[in-house]
Design an enzyme around this catalytic site. Sequence first.
Site, PDB file in Angstrom:
ATOM      1  N   HIS A 189      -2.665 149.040  55.138  1.00 48.43           N
ATOM      2  CA  HIS A 189      -2.708 147.241  55.277  1.00 48.43           C
ATOM      3  C   HIS A 189      -4.093 147.429  53.930  1.00 48.43           C
ATOM      4  O   HIS A 189      -5.067 146.654  55.109  1.00 48.43           O
ATOM      5  CB  HIS A 189      -2.651 146.753  55.728  1.00 48.43           C
ATOM      6  CG  HIS A 189      -2.280 145.316  55.311  1.00 48.43           C
ATOM      7  ND1 HIS A 189      -1.199 144.289  55.997  1.00 48.43           N
ATOM      8  CD2 HIS A 189      -3.280 144.357  54.529  1.00 48.43           C
ATOM      9  CE1 HIS A 189      -1.566 143.428  55.094  1.00 48.43           C
ATOM     10  NE2 HIS A 189      -2.418 143.036  54.677  1.00 48.43           N
ATOM     11  N   GLU A 219       0.392 148.004  52.489  1.00 47.86           N
ATOM     12  CA  GLU A 219       1.038 146.257  52.124  1.00 47.86           C
ATOM     13  C   GLU A 219       0.492 146.022  52.594  1.00 47.86           C
ATOM     14  O   GLU A 219      -1.569 146.507  52.534  1.00 47.86           O
ATOM     15  CB  GLU A 219       1.755 146.596  53.741  1.00 47.86           C
ATOM     16  CG  GLU A 219       0.459 146.689  54.545  1.00 47.86           C
ATOM     17  CD  GLU A 219       1.130 146.127  56.498  1.00 47.86           C
ATOM     18  OE1 GLU A 219       2.684 146.585  55.964  1.00 47.86           O
ATOM     19  OE2 GLU A 219       0.601 145.633  57.349  1.00 47.86           O
ATOM     20  N   HIS A 230       5.113 143.250  63.440  1.00 52.60           N
ATOM     21  CA  HIS A 230       4.035 142.675  64.026  1.00 52.60           C
ATOM     22  C   HIS A 230       4.375 141.927  64.569  1.00 52.60           C
ATOM     23  O   HIS A 230       5.343 142.045  65.245  1.00 52.60           O
ATOM     24  CB  HIS A 230       3.867 140.641  62.505  1.00 52.60           C
ATOM     25  CG  HIS A 230       2.012 140.658  62.609  1.00 52.60           C
ATOM     26  ND1 HIS A 230       1.803 140.169  63.674  1.00 52.60           N
ATOM     27  CD2 HIS A 230       0.889 140.589  61.985  1.00 52.60           C
ATOM     28  CE1 HIS A 230       0.207 140.072  62.866  1.00 52.60           C
ATOM     29  NE2 HIS A 230       0.532 140.869  61.882  1.00 52.60           N
TER      30      HIS A 230
END
EC number: 2.6.99.2
Length: 245
Positions: free
Chosen positions: A44, A75, A196
Amino acid sequence: MTTQLSVNLNKIALVRNARGRNFPAITEFGEMALSGGAIGLTIHPRPDQRHATYQDIADLKAVVRRFDGKELNVEGYPDDTLVAHVLAEKPDQFTLVPDDPNQITSDHGWDLHQHGERLKPLIAQCQSAGIRTSLFVDPDLEQVRRAADTGTDRIELYTEAYAEAFALNNYEPLLEQYMQCADLALSLGMTVNAGHDLDLDNLGNFVARGNVAEVSIGHALTVEALQLGFAETIKRYVNILQRGR
Ligand code: PXP
């Protein structure tokens, strides 16, 4: 279905960046993750590149290509810079996340009522470049329906609320809400990812229903790796010092 693991390497990149040289090398940890059975690697990159960098996209793409059937998931917020890197490097999957540059970590899913139409052309552009798309969403049936309208291949359910409820041992109603969202997404032709704050304790219950294709896990996995390996490492250092060389 069996849920696949994508290992998020951001925290390894954070440690690397602390010293300004390539140690630890995230490519090496990526290889370990894939050899150990993970389906893929996730990074990310954020605009300040405080952990994963844009260069890491190309480096990890080279790693996954050395393994049969393994994938790279990038991401992040789809700003012009990240989109340009994604279209140039063509990871297998691009997970679009509505985080602003100053956020410590992603903390909410897309409001697709507001942003769905705007994301549509980008989703189509990624797909025609051969990149699968996923939209990070809260466990909200209306958002799942709107995700389907964008044409995305997948959604990623934002699991922090589940993880928090699990820690308080009061997660069942919320887990049911997530599962309804996953089932709705499947019925609308999308595949379901999740991520997450998933960890060794809360993961099993989340995937038990068999409707989640992929989980991406980074923070807890890195901490757990330290916890599982710390005592052994201390022992080895102490052994060397006791041997006197
Ligand atoms: N999914 C998204 C969209 C994320 O931003 C993150 C954190 O980078 C994760 C999954 C993984 O979360 P965690 O690091 O808590 O496992």
